[in-house]
Design an enzyme around this catalytic site. Structure first.
Site, PDB file in Angstrom:
ATOM      1  CB  SER A 153     -14.531  -6.446   1.632  1.00 16.71           C
ATOM      2  OG  SER A 153     -13.709  -7.250   0.968  1.00 16.71           O
TER       3      SER A 153
ATOM      4  CG  LEU B 150      -7.195  -1.843  -1.202  1.00 14.15           C
ATOM      5  CD1 LEU B 150      -6.136  -2.017  -2.170  1.00 14.15           C
ATOM      6  CD2 LEU B 150      -7.439  -0.681  -0.446  1.00 14.15           C
TER       7      LEU B 150
ATOM      8  CB  SER C 291       1.801  -6.573  -3.738  1.00 13.94           C
ATOM      9  OG  SER C 291       2.022  -6.329  -2.835  1.00 13.94           O
TER      10      SER C 291
ATOM     11  CE1 TYR D 123      -1.322 -11.155  -2.456  1.00 16.91           C
ATOM     12  CE2 TYR D 123       0.918 -10.139  -1.775  1.00 16.91           C
ATOM     13  CZ  TYR D 123      -0.376 -10.099  -2.189  1.00 16.91           C
ATOM     14  OH  TYR D 123      -0.944  -8.741  -2.484  1.00 16.91           O
TER      15      TYR D 123
END
Length: 321
Positions: free
Chosen positions: A46, A48, A177, A202
């Site tokens: 799913s 990217l 990220s 995260y």
């Protein structure tokens, strides 16, 4: 009436902005052939990962989808084959393999099978991730975000390094990220036993991704294996499934995400670029966004922290006793 006009006008403005952005990004996928090359992508069923798998398959690569949910991965593979088959571009090969990054046992089993069956590995894309989940632990007792986003990929990459070296020139692509900026590596509480904040954890796992890529690039100098990290930008994927959005705010959020967030394919462009483009042949230890090298904050370039994190990670995943 005024409110209705404002909403309608805003909708048209957002749609126009999205149309212009989509037009500007059209044709950004590289046209380089990947025929004869084998690529592993984690979390490829799913978002990217799926977009990258489809594009690299279109470029005629042998793509191994490493996914936790085999049924969903098989369904995604069928859909990708059908999409490309309709355009006459189905000359690559798509393979599904079970891989649960929340289980070191699963990571080892996956790598064992790859090493037995695959004569070469040209590209490893560490793409899978979990975002801002409630506090939970992996099968081996690690905080879930740090365990999946960093430790699972750390073990996976190390176990496949021999094959990557034998296949050189080869590439490792680490999806991080921009939120790494809000993370800190706390060596006294890597497993969040003392405190847990889902957003901070995260960001810490994404900072760990960059530090891991940096230290790995140093260790692989002269081997022909390159390592680069990237941020994909904000894309419309299911990564945010653990984020609670109030029911009344969902229509506005959906409109904003449709207008301003990247599509999965747009978000995957930098991963595809780093996996295939001749422009980055031999480039290693860098950080990219929108297919361009970007600068990092000093904390993401701290070699002492990177080496200490490496050493502790080796012990945590059982590479060192």
């Amino acid at each position: 009436a005024a409110v209705a006009a404002l909403v309608l006008g805003g909708g048209f403005l957002l749609a126009a902005r999205r149309w212009l952005r989509a037009g500007a990004s059209a044709g950004s996928a590289p046209g380089t052939s990947m025929r004869g090359k084998t690529v592993i992508i984690t979390g490829a069923n799913s978002g990217l990962g799926r977009a990258a798998a489809a594009e690299l398959l279109r470029m005629r690569a042998r793509v191994i989808m490493g996914c936790r949910d085999r049924a969903r991965a098989e369904r995604a593979a069928r859909e990708i084959r059908a999409e490309l088959g309709e355009r006459g571009e189905g000359e690559g090969e798509l393979v599904v393999r079970e891989l649960d990054l929340a289980s070191l046992r699963s990571v080892r089993a996956f790598c064992h099978r790859v090493l037995q069956e695959e004569p070469r590995l040209d590209v490893l894309i560490n793409n899978a991730g979990i975002f801002q989940c409630p506090y939970m632990k992996t099968e081996d007792g690690f905080e879930m975000q740090f365990g999946v986003n960093h430790l699972g990929h750390f073990l996976l990459t190390n176990l496949l390094l021999g094959l990557l070296k034998n296949s050189a020139p080869s590439r490792i692509v680490v999806v991080s990220s921009k939120l790494y900026k809000y993370g800190e590596i706390n060596f006294d509480d890597l497993n969040s036993e003392i405190s847990y904040n889902k957003s901070f954890c995260y960001s810490r796992s994404k900072l760990a991704n960059i530090l891991f890529a940096r230290e790995l690039a140093r260790r692989l100098e002269g081997t022909g294996v390159t390592v680069n990290s990237l941020h994909p930008g904000i894309a419309r994927t299911n990564l945010g499934r653990h984020v609670n959005i109030p029911l009344l705010a969902k229509p506005l959020f959906n409109l904003v995400s449709w207008a301003f967030f990247k599509t999965p394919l747009e978000g995957a462009q930098t991963s595809i670029y780093l996996a295939s483009s001749p422009d980055v042949e031999g480039v290693s230890g860098k950080y990219f966004g929108d297919c361009k090298e970007e600068e990092l904050l000093p904390k993401a370039m701290d070699d002492l922290v990177a080496r200490k994190l490496w050493d502790m990670s080796e012990v945590m995943v059982g590479l060192l006793k």
